[in-house]
Design a protein around this motif. Structure first.
Motif, short mmCIF file in Angstrom:
data_model
loop_
_atom_site.label_atom_id
_atom_site.label_comp_id
_atom_site.label_asym_id
_atom_site.label_seq_id
_atom_site.Cartn_x
_atom_site.Cartn_y
_atom_site.Cartn_z
N LEU A 103 -42.50 44.78 -5.74
CA LEU A 103 -40.91 44.49 -5.39
C LEU A 103 -41.12 43.71 -4.08
O LEU A 103 -42.05 43.46 -3.29
N SER A 104 -39.94 42.63 -4.05
CA SER A 104 -39.86 41.75 -2.75
C SER A 104 -38.47 41.57 -2.74
O SER A 104 -37.52 41.72 -3.57
N GLY A 105 -37.99 41.25 -1.52
CA GLY A 105 -36.77 41.01 -1.29
C GLY A 105 -36.45 40.94 0.46
O GLY A 105 -37.51 41.20 1.03
N PRO A 106 -35.22 40.77 0.87
CA PRO A 106 -34.86 40.68 2.17
C PRO A 106 -35.05 42.07 2.89
O PRO A 106 -34.75 43.04 2.12
N ILE A 107 -35.42 42.32 4.21
CA ILE A 107 -35.63 43.55 4.82
C ILE A 107 -34.92 43.38 5.97
O ILE A 107 -34.57 42.44 6.74
N ALA A 108 -34.23 44.75 6.37
CA ALA A 108 -33.33 44.71 7.49
C ALA A 108 -33.24 46.31 8.02
O ALA A 108 -33.48 47.01 7.19
N SER A 109 -33.05 46.55 9.36
CA SER A 109 -32.86 47.87 9.59
C SER A 109 -31.53 48.01 9.25
O SER A 109 -30.43 47.59 9.44
N GLU B 174 -33.71 45.06 0.09
CA GLU B 174 -32.93 45.00 -0.98
C GLU B 174 -33.92 44.23 -1.88
O GLU B 174 -34.43 43.01 -1.90
N ILE B 175 -33.94 44.88 -3.09
CA ILE B 175 -34.94 44.27 -4.23
C ILE B 175 -34.33 43.07 -4.88
O ILE B 175 -33.15 43.09 -5.56
N GLU B 176 -34.88 42.00 -4.82
CA GLU B 176 -34.71 40.74 -5.46
C GLU B 176 -35.52 40.78 -6.77
O GLU B 176 -35.23 39.96 -7.62
N THR B 177 -36.77 41.03 -6.77
CA THR B 177 -37.64 40.98 -7.87
C THR B 177 -38.39 42.00 -7.97
O THR B 177 -38.78 42.80 -6.78
N LYS B 178 -38.68 42.65 -9.13
CA LYS B 178 -39.60 43.84 -9.26
C LYS B 178 -40.30 43.42 -10.51
O LYS B 178 -39.61 42.98 -11.60
N ASN B 179 -41.67 43.83 -10.55
CA ASN B 179 -42.55 43.38 -11.78
C ASN B 179 -43.42 44.58 -11.77
O ASN B 179 -43.97 45.18 -10.76
N GLY B 180 -43.58 45.23 -12.98
CA GLY B 180 -44.37 46.34 -13.09
C GLY B 180 -45.33 46.20 -14.26
O GLY B 180 -45.13 45.60 -15.13
N LEU B 181 -46.57 46.82 -14.16
CA LEU B 181 -47.70 46.63 -15.26
C LEU B 181 -47.98 48.06 -15.27
O LEU B 181 -48.10 48.97 -14.33
#
Length: 155
Positions: A94-100, A137-144
């Motif tokens: 997963l990747s995306g913005p991170i915040a408290s 906040e999930i902007e991209t998600k990839n699974g194998l």
């Protein structure tokens, strides 16, 4: 490795519903934060809201490296995986913005954090230093995944 090369050895991509189900069934992953030179990687308990965010806790004082990097970062990556056997595994990135997360919102996250796995030491650390909750906040998600022996091994 190309998609056809992966499929030839029994590795397939996961559909969004599979990824969401996998995230809902897991409770620990690896957070990757930007740092000087190489990413800072740390295993963390997490909860998935079932839609577009994961939540995790940072334990430790204000001088915590992960808290410092988390507060400084605009974006982060998160890896969740399960490997039952060499030929049965799942992996989601997963990747995306991170915040408290503001303290006023933390009590509302009880259900989201329900599947998070915590070591016994967590209770002691929380009473000593307190926790901070962060949201990715999930902007991209990839699974194998691989669900059995590669085709060349099947009878």
């Amino acid at each position: 490795m190309t998609t056809s090369e992966r499929e030839r050895i029994g590795i397939t991509g996961m559909e969004e519903g599979e990824i969401d189900a996998f995230l809902s069934s897991q409770g620990v992953g690896v957070l990757g934060l930007p740092a000087d030179g190489v990413p800072y990687l740390v295993p963390l308990s997490f909860g998935f809201d079932g839609e577009d965010a994961i939540y995790f806790t940072f334990v430790g004082g204000t001088d915590s490296r992960k808290r410092e990097l988390g507060d400084r970062a605009d974006r982060a990556g998160f890896l969740v995986y399960k490997a039952s056997t060499p030929y049965t595994w799942q992996s989601v990135v997963l990747s995306g913005p991170i915040a408290s997360v503001p303290e006023s919102e933390v009590p509302d996250l009880g259900d989201v954090m329900g599947n998070a796995w915590y070591p016994d030491a967590f209770d002691v650390a929380v009473s000593d230093d307190g926790i901070s909750v962060y949201r990715l906040e999930i902007e991209t998600k990839n699974g194998l995944k691989q669900t059995g022996l590669p085709p060349r091994f099947e009878a």
